[in-house]
Design a protein around this motif. Structure first.
Motif, mmCIF file in Angstrom:
data_model
loop_
_atom_site.group_PDB
_atom_site.id
_atom_site.type_symbol
_atom_site.label_atom_id
_atom_site.label_comp_id
_atom_site.label_asym_id
_atom_site.label_seq_id
_atom_site.Cartn_x
_atom_site.Cartn_y
_atom_site.Cartn_z
ATOM 1 N N ASN A 32 0.815 -1.218 0.000
ATOM 2 C CA ASN A 32 0.000 0.000 0.000
ATOM 3 C C ASN A 32 0.849 1.269 0.000
ATOM 4 O O ASN A 32 0.524 2.249 -0.661
ATOM 5 N N TYR A 33 1.923 1.238 0.769
ATOM 6 C CA TYR A 33 2.694 2.456 0.987
ATOM 7 C C TYR A 33 4.114 2.058 1.367
ATOM 8 O O TYR A 33 4.327 1.111 2.119
ATOM 9 N N THR A 52 2.905 6.210 -2.269
ATOM 10 C CA THR A 52 1.792 5.262 -2.299
ATOM 11 C C THR A 52 1.931 4.320 -3.490
ATOM 12 O O THR A 52 2.756 4.543 -4.386
#
Length: 121
Positions: A32-33, A52
């Protein structure tokens, strides 16, 4: 089991450049990140830069215009290009990844072991 392995730290003179890399491995369903943090002696760990999965980036004010974060989602890699380095950039730099493990439906936070960056003449 997820592992994050950083590389690319070292000693550099003021004004020089370094490129940090972080490789994520294991049963990863989705990233996700990804981010880089740093911690200097006697100071708290701070966010340096993040990205991101869609490529949106954010930077600490102290590194804007000098550092650039990038990622290769297919290779599960994140990079930090550091230019115009200053002595105050000296710290241990940590890779941080928020991801979903295969077979899971919730995200977990993972840290690398850290790599030392020293800026000194």
């Amino acid at each position: 089991q997820v592992q994050l392995v950083e590389s690319g730290g070292g000693l550099v003179q003021p004004g020089g450049s370094l490129r940090l890399s972080c490789a994520a491995s294991g049963s990863i369903r989705r990233i996700n990140y990804m981010a880089w943090y740093r911690q200097a002696p006697g100071k708290e760990r701070e966010l340096v830069a993040g990205i991101t999965s869609g490529g949106i980036t954010n930077y600490a004010d102290s590194v804007k215009g000098r550092f650039a974060i990038s990622s290769d989602n297919a290779k599960k890699m994140v990079y930090l290009q550091m230019n115009s380095l200053k002595p105050e950039d000296t710290a241990v730099y940590y890779c941080n990844v928020d991801l979903i493990i295969s077979g899971s439906s919730y995200s977990t936070d993972h840290w690398g072991q850290g790599t030392q960056v020293t800026v000194s003449s």
